[in-house]
Motif scaffolding. Structure first.
Motif, PDB file in Angstrom:
ATOM      1  N   GLY A 182       6.844  39.403 -24.241  1.00  0.00           N
ATOM      2  CA  GLY A 182       6.579  39.293 -25.670  1.00  0.00           C
ATOM      3  C   GLY A 182       7.678  39.892 -26.524  1.00  0.00           C
ATOM      4  N   GLN A 183       8.871  40.123 -25.934  1.00  0.00           N
ATOM      5  CA  GLN A 183       9.947  40.666 -26.768  1.00  0.00           C
ATOM      6  C   GLN A 183      10.571  39.585 -27.639  1.00  0.00           C
ATOM      7  N   VAL A 184      10.443  38.350 -27.248  1.00  0.00           N
ATOM      8  CA  VAL A 184      10.803  37.264 -28.158  1.00  0.00           C
ATOM      9  C   VAL A 184       9.700  36.217 -28.121  1.00  0.00           C
ATOM     10  N   THR A 185       9.510  35.545 -29.244  1.00  0.00           N
ATOM     11  CA  THR A 185       8.548  34.457 -29.305  1.00  0.00           C
ATOM     12  C   THR A 185       9.252  33.194 -28.849  1.00  0.00           C
ATOM     13  N   VAL A 193       2.787  23.765 -33.289  1.00  0.00           N
ATOM     14  CA  VAL A 193       2.734  25.191 -33.593  1.00  0.00           C
ATOM     15  C   VAL A 193       3.565  25.929 -32.553  1.00  0.00           C
ATOM     16  N   THR A 194       4.146  27.046 -32.983  1.00  0.00           N
ATOM     17  CA  THR A 194       4.894  27.896 -32.070  1.00  0.00           C
ATOM     18  C   THR A 194       3.896  28.841 -31.407  1.00  0.00           C
ATOM     19  N   ASP A 195       4.074  29.067 -30.117  1.00  0.00           N
ATOM     20  CA  ASP A 195       3.107  29.865 -29.381  1.00  0.00           C
ATOM     21  C   ASP A 195       3.367  31.355 -29.584  1.00  0.00           C
ATOM     22  N   SER A 196       2.898  31.871 -30.714  1.00  0.00           N
ATOM     23  CA  SER A 196       3.094  33.297 -30.988  1.00  0.00           C
ATOM     24  C   SER A 196       2.083  34.146 -30.222  1.00  0.00           C
ATOM     25  N   ILE A 207       0.312  38.701 -26.682  1.00  0.00           N
ATOM     26  CA  ILE A 207      -0.409  39.145 -25.481  1.00  0.00           C
ATOM     27  C   ILE A 207       0.540  39.954 -24.595  1.00  0.00           C
ATOM     28  N   GLY A 208       1.775  39.446 -24.425  1.00  0.00           N
ATOM     29  CA  GLY A 208       2.765  40.170 -23.628  1.00  0.00           C
ATOM     30  C   GLY A 208       3.002  41.567 -24.170  1.00  0.00           C
TER      31      GLY A 208
END
Lengths: 416, 416
Positions: free
Chosen positions: A15-18, B17-20, B25-26
């Protein structure tokens, strides 16, 4: 022709980058009637990349890979691809001469680390990287095509557009996807569903309807999976029109556009100049307005006034008003609209003032309280929201509901 | 304890949509020393969801699922989970009473579409949704845990934080991940690598170094995979300090923060008030500055001046300068800094003026030309960039390099 995508990178799992690449790849394929059937993300590990290639190659004919092509030791895609295909990893002369030429143009010395990027599975073709140092590869193996692209977003996008998509289009394929998208505003997803589901139940089996809810808006996407020979766009259009008719009063725009695009169109059509005065949204509204190409034709400008004295000096908000009502108040956002109409010589102005959090809340005005307003010479419409989220999300919500508020205001004035 | 993530949604594969969510979650797992080993994204199809569950359950003990829990017919996660586990899909009384209570609180009627959300595999436990209507589920099956959560970002985040993570922490697990992150600025990835790789080659095998390049900055992440009994944070810290020492002059910040966080810290420590005057970046700089909690302590405010007459009236940019040099010029960004220092009574100001595209370019000033400047009472530093990308990316780059420029300026002045 089933296409799958393998994304490589610990930073995405952590999750450090989207992962904006995957969305962009999806968009660019969709524009050509292609779709990604499955996407797998794995870490920077030889074994995980190889296992991922194996899973995707079970069902897909084309496997796109993004990431893991850089110069450093954690970049393992080429090695994993070579291992998967049972081929040696060799230095590619074309890739090397491209890299040397690029470094010379940039006036930079060559180091051994950079040359690692030129190693690829034997038999792979080079996909030149117009925007960076890491070359991509096109590898045909065991009736499948494996395409490795860099993870840096603009390098990937340029390579996909200029190298990969034209070659993909030459491969034989069976079906195409066609879509129509409708942007609705101010109606909840389940209420929309209640209005269209009996109609949707009567659609032919090759049609699919999807709901994409966002803050204040919902996009409805109607998809038809059609054979290449019988691309019945007219049929799709007819179904789309029927759906649009059922939702008439909630329709913001036809097409896969944002509310900011539609607002731009309305302002331009009516020759209106817009200005903004933002407190809690801190520039997010102007950012969205100016993300539209040609916004300079209707956007006069905006102020981000994060301090009371700035509201007084730049927008002429009365100091006494701020003392008696506070900055987060209906009176303040109304005065901000008046100030923004005047300071920018605008026809329409909008304003926000609220408490995004985490600090700044009080019992009477808790975190998430946001006043917003729109107005013109004929009057101002203000509204208060209470958002329950964190700073980032409260700002995003205040921005989205402000744009929706402006759309409703312009509709009420008869501009659309 | 291996954790995998299944993301369900056509809209993500299509890039609508971008999977933010996956990134969030990460991040939340990482904060507790957990990591996602693998992530798979599939479309809204029963068969694809079931096949995805099968692939992930081969290696993982915990399978998180996001999306596909809503009320509409394209929401298929619960049905797929029931099919995969060979259990009937049943209406859960607890889920139903929660939903009825929520709708009553919101003063909204119940419809049959909403009740669909209460069906789940027999034996699954309900994870209440504090932010929306679709309940999550926790299903233990065949030595594995399957956890279904809604796809709406804030619903998912709240459920993960309050329901899922506390329960996950009670499961037995073997190792933990520890990380340290360094933000560097103004040095290319391969140059960074050349400076640290011989040091990195000497790290113990449980350590990993990753490079996360962005516009103008690169983050370096050092990860140690440690046993639960021997969580040697001191060893990790010592290695991290050694790496930081090698890169001293390029270090923007320690920790997983953005350059805007570090700038806020520097401004606050030195009691400096900042203002901005943005043309081509259109509010993106102020958006990033105000994304930091507490920005009101050092951010005075900003102007988005999209028109020449606004630059003249609000920032006192001389009209003759705009005529002779044009808005995209060194003279203009310097005058904008002066105007922004004055209009906002700021100690430091920054400005941008450029051609983001697609229109507006000319042979002398092509699309992508961006002037940016920073200054204080003692002087102004201006710089010109030529970005080769599209509107969106050019704005993003101008924003990122402006923030880097401000950091360099503050360092040059001895503020950090």
């Amino acid at each position: 022709m089933k296409i799958a995508l393998l994304v490589v990178g610990d930073e995405i799992l952590l999750g450090q980058v989207t992962d904006s690449n995957a969305a962009r790849i999806g968009q660019l394929l969709y524009a050509r009637g292609l779709g990604i059937a499955e996407k797998l993300t794995v870490g920077d590990s030889l074994e995980e990349i190889r296992r991922g290639l194996g899973h995707l190659a079970e069902h897909a004919r084309v496997i796109l890979v993004s990431g893991g092509l850089g110069p450093t030791l954690d970049d393992l895609t080429q090695e994993a691809l070579a291992g998967f295909a049972g081929r040696p990893l060799v230095e590619n002369p074309e890739a090397k001469s491209n890299l040397l030429a690029l470094l010379e143009r940039r006036g930079r010395p060559v180091n051994a680390i950079q040359l690692r990027q030129c190693r690829m599975p034997e038999g792979a073709e080079v996909l030149p990287n117009a925007m960076g140092t890491a070359p991509g590869t096109w590898l045909e193996h065991d009736q499948k095509v494996f395409i490795a692209m860099p993870g840096v977003p603009y390098e990937l996008e340029t390579m996909l557009q200029n190298q990969v998509l034209p070659r993909l289009e030459r491969l034989p394929r069976s079906g195409v996807l066609l879509h129509r998208t409708l942007l609705t505003g101010g109606i909840a997803e389940s209420d929309l569903a209640a209005r269209v589901e009996s109609w949707a139940a009567g659609l032919p089996p090759e049609y699919q309807l999807a709901y994409l809810p966002a803050l204040g808006t919902v996009r409805l996407r109607l998809t038809a999976t059609l054979s290449r020979e019988r691309q019945d766009a007219a049929g799709l259009d007819a179904h789309f029109e029927a759906m649009t008719h059922l939702l008439e009063d909630a329709v913001v725009a036809r097409g896969d556009v944002g509310i900011e695009d539609r607002l731009g169109e309305i302002l331009l059509n009516n020759k209106l100049g817009l200005s903004t005065a933002e407190s809690c949204t801190g520039g997010s509204i102007s950012k969205r307005i100016t993300s539209v190409a040609g916004a300079s034709q209707y956007y006069r400008g905006g102020l981000v006034c994060y301090q009371n004295d700035v509201k007084i000096s730049t927008l002429s908000v009365p100091a006494t008003l701020l003392e008696t009502e506070g900055a987060v108040s209906e009176a303040c956002v109304r005065a901000m609209v008046e100030g923004a109409l005047d300071a920018f010589k605008a026809d329409v102005a909008m304003s926000t003032s609220g408490i995004a959090g985490p600090g700044g809340g009080s019992p009477g005005k808790p975190v998430g309280t946001v006043w917003l307003a729109c107005g013109d010479a004929a009057g101002i419409e203000a509204k208060c929201h209470h958002f329950p989220w964190d700073r980032h999300r409260n700002i995003e919500a205040a921005t989205a509901y402000s744009l929706l508020h402006l759309w409703k205001f312009l509709r009420q004035r008869g501009y659309c």
